[in-house]
Design an enzyme around this catalytic site. Structure first.
Site, PDB file in Angstrom:
ATOM      1  N   HIS A 165      -0.595  -0.738 -10.194  1.00 42.71           N
ATOM      2  CA  HIS A 165      -1.265  -1.618  -9.225  1.00 42.71           C
ATOM      3  C   HIS A 165      -1.693  -2.932  -9.880  1.00 42.71           C
ATOM      4  CE1 HIS A 165      -3.528  -1.381  -5.130  1.00 42.71           C
ATOM      5  NE2 HIS A 165      -3.038  -2.586  -5.353  1.00 42.71           N
TER       6      HIS A 165
ATOM      7  N   ASP B 137       4.290  -0.481  -7.116  1.00 39.31           N
ATOM      8  CA  ASP B 137       3.065  -0.919  -7.785  1.00 39.31           C
ATOM      9  C   ASP B 137       1.850  -0.210  -7.215  1.00 39.31           C
ATOM     10  OD1 ASP B 137       1.582  -2.625  -9.601  1.00 39.31           O
ATOM     11  OD2 ASP B 137       0.911  -3.751  -7.842  1.00 39.31           O
TER      12      ASP B 137
ATOM     13  N   GLU C 166      -4.680   6.810  -7.224  1.00 38.13           N
ATOM     14  CA  GLU C 166      -4.812   5.841  -8.306  1.00 38.13           C
ATOM     15  C   GLU C 166      -6.147   6.050  -9.016  1.00 38.13           C
ATOM     16  OE1 GLU C 166      -4.269   1.897  -6.784  1.00 38.13           O
ATOM     17  OE2 GLU C 166      -2.215   2.279  -6.132  1.00 38.13           O
TER      18      GLU C 166
ATOM     19  N   GLY D  13      -0.520  -5.958  -8.895  1.00 36.75           N
ATOM     20  CA  GLY D  13      -0.249  -7.101  -8.033  1.00 36.75           C
ATOM     21  C   GLY D  13      -1.310  -8.179  -8.076  1.00 36.75           C
TER      22      GLY D  13
ATOM     23  N   ARG E  25       0.853  -1.182   0.000  1.00 33.00           N
ATOM     24  CA  ARG E  25       0.000   0.000   0.000  1.00 33.00           C
ATOM     25  C   ARG E  25       0.895   1.241   0.000  1.00 33.00           C
ATOM     26  NH1 ARG E  25      -3.146  -3.152  -1.253  1.00 33.00           N
ATOM     27  NH2 ARG E  25      -5.274  -3.546  -0.510  1.00 33.00           N
TER      28      ARG E  25
END
Length: 321
Positions: A287, A263, A268, A289, A239
């Protein structure tokens, strides 16, 4: 039985939610709307979702604080992918009579896998070398060896444990720390438990795998970054709030940190004009992941099941306040 009239799927950036669940199975008369663009802040979210009685949210891409929930008088079911969602005020939803349902957990292996993709991208300058090759250049950088280097894992849970085991397979010296680290668990994995300061000061690569909470917000700030070696690398697939953004940018700009792979980001999708677009010695991903076919199959499949169960009057995977 509850009537399902309008269903919204949020933040389907790739427009692929239909691939991973058969949304034609929604009750007769239910109208489905898929939002492929992020709706924005609280006012935009409230305005766009006011007509809907069911909303399917993708993890924490869109927040549902009390102020947003109170502006959605028709909302009866809020589905979040994953078994919990820190961006949803579940207590406020409960007070309004809104059922909040989750899905099974998914994405843990894929996040660990991406972590290693980012570590390799940093240590072997893969993005820069790929661009250079396409521009006609050949071998501009010298890579760093992983075998014999020290990997510092902050958080040795499901994801951190997977990352640590891969590091050991590469022949790395793997150390770990967190506030609640189980030393016996670490040693059983072949990982050496150490203090936070030692991990930061001695690791070639530091990777973060702890949950964001009031206790962990800003876990890596100016003082922690100052402990790290000038050639050390920081990887964050957990995070963004774990790291002080300004302190990290300053460390990269000054050259006091070797590089960072991120990431997760403070905002976002990453907005235009973000300083991260030009930050030196960085590898950035949007992001990714948990963005894999297997994860989406679980998330969207369970989300559809949640909607159908609610329509049948028997909600499942209900998240309590």
């Amino acid at each position: 039985m509850p009537e399902i009239r309008r269903v919204a799927i949020l933040d389907d950036y790739q427009g692929i939610s239909h691939r991973y669940a058969d949304w034609s199975a929604l009750p007769d008369g239910a109208r489905l709307t898929v939002f492929t663009e992020h709706l924005g802040g609280p006012e935009e979210v409230s305005a766009a979702l006011k007509p809907f009685d069911v909303v399917v949210a993708m993890r924490e891409r869109t927040a549902f604080p009390a102020e947003v929930l109170s502006a959605l008088p028709n909302l009866r079911l809020l589905v979040t992918t994953g078994p919990a969602n820190a961006a949803v005020d579940v207590a406020a939803a409960h007070r309004q009579g809104i059922v909040v349902s989750g899905t099974r957990a998914a994405g843990l292996p894929s996040t660990a896998e991406l972590t290693w993709g980012l570590i390799h991208a940093l240590t072997r300058s893969i993005p820069a070398e790929e661009r250079s090759l396409r521009e006609g250049a050949w071998q501009r950088t010298v890579g760093r060896d992983l075998c014999g280097a020290r990997l510092g894992v902050i958080g040795l849970g499901n994801v951190g444990g997977r990352v640590a085991r891969v590091g050991l397979a590469f022949g790395m010296d793997v150390v770990a720390w967190s506030d609640n680290l189980d030393a016996g668990h670490a040693e059983a994995l072949g990982v050496t438990p150490v203090g936070q300061g030692e991990l930061l000061a001695t690791s070639d690569v530091v990777t973060l795998h702890v949950q964001l909470s009031p206790r962990t917000t800003g876990l890596i700030g100016r003082d922690e970054l100052a402990l790290m070696r000038r050639d050390a690398l920081l990887v964050n697939t957990s995070r963004a709030g774990l790291v002080d953004e300004r302190a990290l940018l300053a460390a990269l700009d000054s050259g006091s940190l070797g590089g960072a792979a991120l990431d997760v980001h403070p905002a976002e999708p990453l907005p235009a004009g973000s300083p991260w677009h030009t930050a030196p010695r960085t590898v950035l991903t949007p992001h990714l992941g948990y963005v894999t076919a297997g994860t989406y199959r679980t998330f969207y499949g369970d989300a559809l099941d949640d909607v159908l169960a609610y329509a049948a009057g028997e909600p499942v995977r209900v998240i309590a306040p």
